[in-house]
Design a protein around this motif. Sequence first.
Motif, short mmCIF file in Angstrom:
data_model
loop_
_atom_site.label_atom_id
_atom_site.label_comp_id
_atom_site.label_asym_id
_atom_site.label_seq_id
_atom_site.Cartn_x
_atom_site.Cartn_y
_atom_site.Cartn_z
N GLU A 165 -1.35 1.72 16.44
CA GLU A 165 -2.77 1.88 16.14
C GLU A 165 -2.95 2.76 14.90
O GLU A 165 -3.72 2.44 14.00
N ALA A 166 -2.21 3.87 14.85
CA ALA A 166 -2.30 4.77 13.70
C ALA A 166 -1.86 4.05 12.42
O ALA A 166 -2.50 4.16 11.37
N LEU A 167 -0.78 3.29 12.56
CA LEU A 167 -0.26 2.54 11.40
C LEU A 167 -1.31 1.59 10.85
O LEU A 167 -1.58 1.54 9.65
N GLU A 168 -1.94 0.82 11.74
CA GLU A 168 -2.89 -0.19 11.29
C GLU A 168 -4.17 0.44 10.76
O GLU A 168 -4.91 -0.20 10.01
N ARG A 188 -1.75 -9.79 9.66
CA ARG A 188 -0.61 -10.66 9.98
C ARG A 188 -0.36 -10.70 11.49
O ARG A 188 -0.13 -11.76 12.07
N ARG A 189 -0.40 -9.54 12.14
CA ARG A 189 -0.16 -9.49 13.58
C ARG A 189 -1.17 -10.36 14.32
O ARG A 189 -0.82 -11.14 15.22
N GLU A 190 -2.43 -10.26 13.92
CA GLU A 190 -3.46 -11.05 14.60
C GLU A 190 -3.30 -12.54 14.28
O GLU A 190 -3.55 -13.39 15.13
N HIS A 191 -2.87 -12.85 13.06
CA HIS A 191 -2.72 -14.26 12.70
C HIS A 191 -1.67 -14.94 13.57
O HIS A 191 -1.82 -16.12 13.91
N ILE A 192 -0.62 -14.21 13.92
CA ILE A 192 0.41 -14.84 14.76
C ILE A 192 0.15 -14.58 16.25
O ILE A 192 1.01 -14.86 17.09
N ASN A 198 -4.03 3.25 9.07
CA ASN A 198 -3.60 4.04 7.93
C ASN A 198 -3.67 5.54 8.18
O ASN A 198 -3.96 6.33 7.29
N LYS A 199 -3.42 5.90 9.44
CA LYS A 199 -3.29 7.31 9.79
C LYS A 199 -1.82 7.58 10.11
O LYS A 199 -0.98 6.69 10.04
N GLY A 200 -1.52 8.79 10.50
CA GLY A 200 -0.16 9.10 10.94
C GLY A 200 0.83 9.20 9.79
O GLY A 200 0.44 9.33 8.63
N ALA A 201 2.12 9.08 10.12
CA ALA A 201 3.19 9.31 9.15
C ALA A 201 3.16 8.25 8.05
O ALA A 201 2.79 7.10 8.30
N PRO A 202 3.56 8.63 6.81
CA PRO A 202 3.60 7.64 5.73
C PRO A 202 4.59 6.53 6.07
O PRO A 202 5.64 6.77 6.67
N LEU A 203 4.23 5.34 5.68
CA LEU A 203 5.08 4.17 5.91
C LEU A 203 6.30 4.26 4.99
O LEU A 203 6.17 4.53 3.80
N THR A 204 7.47 4.01 5.54
CA THR A 204 8.67 3.96 4.70
C THR A 204 9.07 2.50 4.47
O THR A 204 8.63 1.59 5.19
N MET A 225 2.16 10.10 -15.36
CA MET A 225 1.91 8.67 -15.14
C MET A 225 1.27 8.48 -13.77
O MET A 225 1.65 9.11 -12.79
N THR A 226 0.24 7.65 -13.72
CA THR A 226 -0.54 7.47 -12.50
C THR A 226 -0.15 6.16 -11.85
O THR A 226 -0.08 5.13 -12.52
N ALA A 227 0.07 6.20 -10.55
CA ALA A 227 0.43 4.98 -9.84
C ALA A 227 -0.80 4.07 -9.76
O ALA A 227 -1.93 4.54 -9.67
N PRO A 228 -0.59 2.76 -9.80
CA PRO A 228 -1.72 1.83 -9.70
C PRO A 228 -2.35 1.88 -8.31
O PRO A 228 -1.71 2.23 -7.33
N VAL A 229 -3.62 1.52 -8.26
CA VAL A 229 -4.39 1.56 -7.02
C VAL A 229 -4.22 0.23 -6.29
O VAL A 229 -4.21 -0.83 -6.91
N LEU A 230 -4.09 0.29 -4.97
CA LEU A 230 -3.91 -0.92 -4.16
C LEU A 230 -5.26 -1.52 -3.78
O LEU A 230 -6.22 -0.80 -3.53
N GLU A 231 -5.31 -2.83 -3.72
CA GLU A 231 -6.55 -3.52 -3.34
C GLU A 231 -6.83 -3.41 -1.85
O GLU A 231 -7.98 -3.41 -1.43
N GLU A 232 -5.78 -3.40 -1.05
CA GLU A 232 -5.91 -3.27 0.40
C GLU A 232 -4.89 -2.25 0.84
O GLU A 232 -3.99 -1.89 0.09
N THR A 233 -4.96 -1.83 2.09
CA THR A 233 -3.94 -0.93 2.62
C THR A 233 -2.83 -1.75 3.29
O THR A 233 -3.03 -2.90 3.66
N TYR A 234 -1.67 -1.10 3.45
CA TYR A 234 -0.61 -1.72 4.24
C TYR A 234 -1.08 -1.96 5.68
O TYR A 234 -0.77 -2.98 6.29
N GLY A 235 -1.83 -1.02 6.20
CA GLY A 235 -2.33 -1.17 7.57
C GLY A 235 -3.16 -2.43 7.74
O GLY A 235 -2.99 -3.18 8.71
#
Lengths: 197, 197, 197, 197
Positions: free
Chosen positions: C40-43, C17-21, C45-51, C1-11
């Motif tokens: 910076e890595a998080l935004e 959101r950070r910039e909006h506030i 989409n580099k570095g450790a996977p987001l939990t 089973m294949t996971a669905p593809v995301l339209e945007e990244t979490y980063g």
Amino acid sequence: MTAPVLEETYGDKIKARREHIKMDRAAFAAALGKPTQDIEALEENKGAPLTLDTLTAIAGVLGTSLAELTPEFVSDLDDGVSYQLPQDNPIIKGLRAGTNYYTYHCLVRTRTVPKLVPLLLEVNVDDPDAAAFNVGHDAHEVIYCMEGDIHFKWGDPANPREVILPQGSSFYISPGVPHTLTTTKGSGPGKVISINF
Amino acid sequence: MTAPVLEETYGDKIKARREHIKMDRAAFAAALGKPTQDIEALEENKGAPLTLDTLTAIAGVLGTSLAELTPEFVSDLDDGVSYQLPQDNPIIKGLRAGTNYYTYHCLVRTRTVPKLVPLLLEVNVDDPDAAAFNVGHDAHEVIYCMEGDIHFKWGDPANPREVILPQGSSFYISPGVPHTLTTTKGSGPGKVISINF
Amino acid sequence: MTAPVLEETYGDKIKARREHIKMDRAAFAAALGKPTQDIEALEENKGAPLTLDTLTAIAGVLGTSLAELTPEFVSDLDDGVSYQLPQDNPIIKGLRAGTNYYTYHCLVRTRTVPKLVPLLLEVNVDDPDAAAFNVGHDAHEVIYCMEGDIHFKWGDPANPREVILPQGSSFYISPGVPHTLTTTKGSGPGKVISINF
Amino acid sequence: MTAPVLEETYGDKIKARREHIKMDRAAFAAALGKPTQDIEALEENKGAPLTLDTLTAIAGVLGTSLAELTPEFVSDLDDGVSYQLPQDNPIIKGLRAGTNYYTYHCLVRTRTVPKLVPLLLEVNVDDPDAAAFNVGHDAHEVIYCMEGDIHFKWGDPANPREVILPQGSSFYISPGVPHTLTTTKGSGPGKVISINF
């Protein structure tokens, strides 16, 4: 004063709804107790002016709400913006418990966002013991304390929560929460910016 | 910093969705490629911590969005209210075109209304010819001119609309409309209250 | 089973959101207790996977919900349409009170409208006295009686409303209303089309 | 035919809106060009019947939409449920391109969910080459193939997507997607259940 312009006609809205529910003109006319040619005139915006009573009956026959049959207004915005100069702010006395409790300066509004009601509010009473509650309202409210120290009470008027908020503070009030503002005891009047949305 | 508390567990949300679409645990487990007892543990919030990758796969199998499977936070309001004292306002420099264009004082916020972003904004540039546009944003904005005469531009940055708005004016900007504020030429800095919602 | 593809990244979502506030990376990093380069890595989409735990903490710091930070999936529709052949209908036994009360044939679904759950439902019990109620559910439901005479009960299980609905009838049930279907006494099994939305 | 009953009066809605925007009766009367006692009568549902023209002018003065000033109807549901017996289904001929393309049997509806339009649809044409498209509509649609083999086309009528869907298939169509149904070549008429919502 000029009435706002409608984006669509009532006839267009009624015809679109009738067709969406697969009702033909003959059945629609019979259900309304009118001759079919009246329906044709109605949908083509000819004939007698539509009354509220007829519109209500039509909404009943078409199984929808009045709101779904009423057209939108053409936007009152100017390239997406509306502004209001200070001399055009309507000023209203807000009486509570027999005193001139607040003075409302009504700021910019737009028909495209009816829930937005921004106010500059003069807080005229400087006695927290004379605080008079409203019953809450069906809108979010955010307030910035522009002048004076605000004594803010909220919740159950018989047993309220309260806090003193000096100039520069800000606060948010959920829909439906009763609340009231005075300034601190004997400190003179205050001013806040209150945005309802 | 303490993470907010969830109103429900992921396990509860996943189980409710699975049952709503009439899928049994065996079929769910097979589609995910996991043993059935892992699903039981998942729905009862036991076993290994849920990862974002697993949650994404689950949303795919259950035919829903990630957002529909994520629990709400417990409210951060205090009997329906949130307030912030001026010394707690975060202050941020808003750089544009290499200058300290705005200074943002971030006012009260609440997780229950994420779109609400109220700001006290220092307008540092008093030269309309040096105005630097944003690209618009996905929120309504209403502004009250608290100090100084604001020179407001909006629309196409190459050919903008513009108006001078003295202290006490107010204006509304639709989502997506590019805009920018300076004060009038040589008049020194200004201050506005800006409410995004 | 294949996971669905995301339209945007979490980063992307987190950065927007950070910039909006109007929060800068340094303040965001400090509130999260992480070094700025991790943000910076998080935004990006580099570095450790987001939990999920980190995402929850981030939502708390950014004053928003988890749902607002989770990206949408790319649509699973085919030029706006989805279809399902009968041999692909999952079939589920719906047990109630120890009997095989309903048999669910799960019809077409789409992630773009998660609330839509269409079912062909075999009604296996032909004894209204053995009717077993659900507790209602958080969806509108409309039912078409395809085969057999349906005995429909709704409302308070201890004192229900009831009506017999022959083949060709249709009915609507509001969200939250407990209800149950059997066929009429001794008439054998029935079939209905049930659309939840 | 009896008109549906309103949950509130127009006077109540108008008064609530006027008070929400902090406008007093004198200012409201002046803006409308009417004497203040007419406003009092209006808000207390006395005096002359309200016309659509007056309501439009009032919405303009109060800075809101017509829909926001129109009351809701009292629910037409019976303890949360509505049902319709087959002999009460209105039957409508759906003409396209000069032929009796579909025959609509209109199933249960409710004013509380105006977008819900369930239909049993007889598909009368068994020639995919004679398929006549609609232009799409502003509703989600889900279809169950009850009798016959359906030849379904969608998208650009000049270059459509198409698929054959045998009895027992189901499909979903997004709002705005043009589409059309026939049965397969020479196979006789078919029947589907079509739920618009």
